[in-house]
Design a protein around this motif. Structure first.
Motif, short mmCIF file in Angstrom:
data_model
loop_
_atom_site.label_atom_id
_atom_site.label_comp_id
_atom_site.label_asym_id
_atom_site.label_seq_id
_atom_site.Cartn_x
_atom_site.Cartn_y
_atom_site.Cartn_z
N LYS A 266 -4.92 -9.15 -1.61
CA LYS A 266 -3.83 -9.02 -2.63
C LYS A 266 -2.68 -9.92 -2.41
O LYS A 266 -1.69 -10.52 -3.20
CB LYS A 266 -3.38 -7.78 -2.37
N GLY A 270 -3.52 -12.13 -5.01
CA GLY A 270 -3.41 -11.14 -5.96
C GLY A 270 -2.17 -11.62 -6.83
O GLY A 270 -2.32 -11.17 -8.07
N PHE A 271 -1.00 -12.06 -6.23
CA PHE A 271 0.18 -12.30 -7.21
C PHE A 271 -0.06 -13.48 -8.06
O PHE A 271 0.26 -13.34 -9.31
CB PHE A 271 1.36 -12.55 -6.26
N LYS A 274 -2.37 -12.03 -10.93
CA LYS A 274 -1.72 -11.05 -11.79
C LYS A 274 -0.84 -12.06 -12.81
O LYS A 274 -0.70 -11.45 -13.85
CB LYS A 274 -0.93 -10.25 -11.14
N GLU A 275 -0.09 -12.99 -12.48
CA GLU A 275 0.51 -13.68 -13.16
C GLU A 275 -0.24 -14.47 -14.30
O GLU A 275 -0.01 -14.33 -15.48
CB GLU A 275 1.27 -14.88 -12.26
N ASP A 278 -1.44 -11.82 -16.71
CA ASP A 278 -0.02 -11.09 -17.32
C ASP A 278 0.15 -12.05 -18.43
O ASP A 278 0.59 -11.53 -19.51
CB ASP A 278 1.09 -10.76 -16.61
N TYR A 366 -8.87 -6.51 -15.84
CA TYR A 366 -7.54 -5.82 -14.96
C TYR A 366 -8.32 -4.79 -14.14
O TYR A 366 -7.85 -4.52 -13.16
CB TYR A 366 -6.72 -5.35 -15.84
N TYR A 369 -10.62 -5.84 -10.85
CA TYR A 369 -9.70 -6.42 -9.79
C TYR A 369 -8.50 -5.66 -9.55
O TYR A 369 -7.62 -6.20 -8.83
CB TYR A 369 -9.53 -7.98 -10.19
N LYS A 370 -8.53 -4.24 -9.87
CA LYS A 370 -7.31 -3.57 -9.79
C LYS A 370 -6.87 -3.23 -8.23
O LYS A 370 -5.85 -3.29 -7.97
CB LYS A 370 -7.38 -2.25 -10.40
N LEU A 373 -4.98 -6.57 -7.33
CA LEU A 373 -3.92 -7.18 -7.92
C LEU A 373 -2.57 -5.97 -7.44
O LEU A 373 -2.96 -4.89 -7.54
CB LEU A 373 -4.20 -6.97 -9.37
N SER A 375 0.55 -4.03 -8.20
CA SER A 375 1.14 -3.08 -9.31
C SER A 375 2.40 -3.93 -9.97
O SER A 375 3.20 -4.76 -9.39
CB SER A 375 1.24 -1.77 -8.99
N ASP A 376 3.01 -3.37 -10.88
CA ASP A 376 4.19 -3.69 -11.60
C ASP A 376 5.19 -3.43 -10.44
O ASP A 376 6.10 -4.06 -10.83
CB ASP A 376 4.32 -3.27 -13.03
#
Length: 388
Positions: A266, A270-271, A274-275, A278, A366, A369-370, A373, A375-376
């Motif tokens: 993560k 992970g970031f 996520k980018e 998203d 999503y 791989y939760k 990743l 969270s918001d």
């Protein structure tokens, strides 16, 4: 720096990267059919490209290295070589062939593409060389008839702030805690004991006193680069470099260690993932105009991403100018994601996503791989705090 080792390492933060190219087989179960076609009902609408910089000089040395002098390394330690510049130029031409008239126009348009690099000379220069191949000036963009190049912006942030692309956190206590905990684990201590005789042999001949796994990795990288450049290796160096690939294996183990656990995955990848996801979501909602986003980074960046996505079961080190492709497709009212890994110019394979397929619904990605990743509501600074 995460660990300290007892040998001469002429190295600054921007050069802290392990640049070897170990060619171990990729997990075949995770690779889809490279020639599998995509049905015409799927429309490619967005892509991210993540690549490693091109060929470079050594980033460090050791006490008994006969090639430590800077006269052997034009441009200095860690500098991109002319070979590396050509590799990136050719990669840029490949990206152009892949996406021209699908995602990008013949001309460079800033509302179509965005390029980001780590704030390291070799990745910044790699990005410029890549863009020379991706966007050769034509028509009104030719500003010098005899000079087939045009300036295109490459964006960056300071290394200490770059938690998306720079793979060696400098201010994340939580990562340092998990990383050092794993290096000191029973598993890793057993590994070092298993290879004690070989490690003692390397310590004696290299002059490295504190022969940690990190030191072994830097030693391997130095020998790899010097051998690649055609420098003559001494007998002990040949033995170290070729002895059942043990040194290469140990370097690979160190590489995998950066994203060994879910928590480290993560923090390390992970970031970035996520980018990417998203941005796909925003594109599917018609909130994004651009169609191509490019990252110029490091082999450890790619390795962390591959490991986090579960495509790194068999050790290998992403070679110079290797690249990954994250593509978003539309079919009717649905959106699908496909990942590709271009390990070499002759190897571009779609990756079969865990518990899905090579073409996987965006919502499903999503879900899969939760655990890795953020969270918001989770920020990098918050996640980097030490656990209680």
């Amino acid at each position: 720096m995460i660990a300290l080792f007892g040998f001469i390492l002429i190295l600054v933060l921007s050069n802290f990267e392990f640049g070897y190219c170990i060619h171990f087989p990729i997990n075949s179960a995770a690779i889809g059919n490279a020639s599998a076609g995509i049905s015409r009902e799927y429309q490619l609408i967005f892509a991210h490209v993540l690549y490693r910089h091109g060929d470079r000089n050594i980033v460090g040395t050791f006490p008994k290295n006969q090639y430590s002098d800077l006269k052997y390394w034009p441009g200095g330690y860690g500098a991109l070589t002319n070979v590396g510049k050509r590799q990136q130029y050719e990669l840029g031409k490949y990206i152009r062939r892949r996406y021209l008239k699908k995602l990008i126009s013949e001309y460079y348009l800033p509302n179509e593409v965005y390029i980001r690099s780590t704030d390291v000379d070799r990745t910044l220069i790699s990005a410029q060389c890549n863009l020379a191949g991706l966007y050769p000036p034509t028509g009104q963009q030719v500003w010098q008839a005899s000079f087939k190049w045009q300036p295109i912006p490459v964006h960056t942030v300071a290394l200490e702030s770059d938690y998306l692309l720079y793979p060696v956190p400098t201010s994340c206590p939580r990562f340092t805690h998990y990383f050092n905990e794993y290096l000191q684990s029973v598993e890793m201590k057993s590994l070092m004991r298993e290879h004690k005789d070989f490690i003692d042999f390397l310590r004696k001949n290299s002059g490295i006193q504190n022969m940690t796994l990190e030191a072994l990795t830097i030693l391997y990288d130095t020998l790899f680069v010097q051998n690649l450049k055609g420098f003559a290796l001494r007998d002990w160096e040949k033995k170290a470099f070729n002895s059942n690939r043990t040194l290469a294996y140990l370097a690979g183990v160190y590489y995998e260690a950066f994203s060994h656990t879910k928590e480290m995955k993560k923090l390390e990848a992970g970031f970035l993932l996520k980018e990417i996801l998203d941005r796909f979501k925003n594109k599917s909602l018609s909130l994004l105009q651009r169609s191509l986003h490019i990252y110029s980074a490091h082999n450890l960046t790619i390795a962390n991403v591959l490991n986090t996505l579960n495509f790194f079961k068999d050790l290998h080190i992403p070679p110079y100018a290797s690249s990954m492709y994250f593509e978003l497709y539309k079919r009717g009212a649905e959106y699908f994601v496909q990942f590709f890994y271009r390990r070499t110019p002759t190897e571009t394979a779609p990756l079969k996503i865990l518990n899905c397929d090579v073409m996987c619904p965006l919502k499903r990605v999503y879900e899969i791989y939760k655990d890795v990743l953020p969270s918001d509501t989770e920020s990098y600074a918050t996640l980097c705090r030490l656990p209680n």
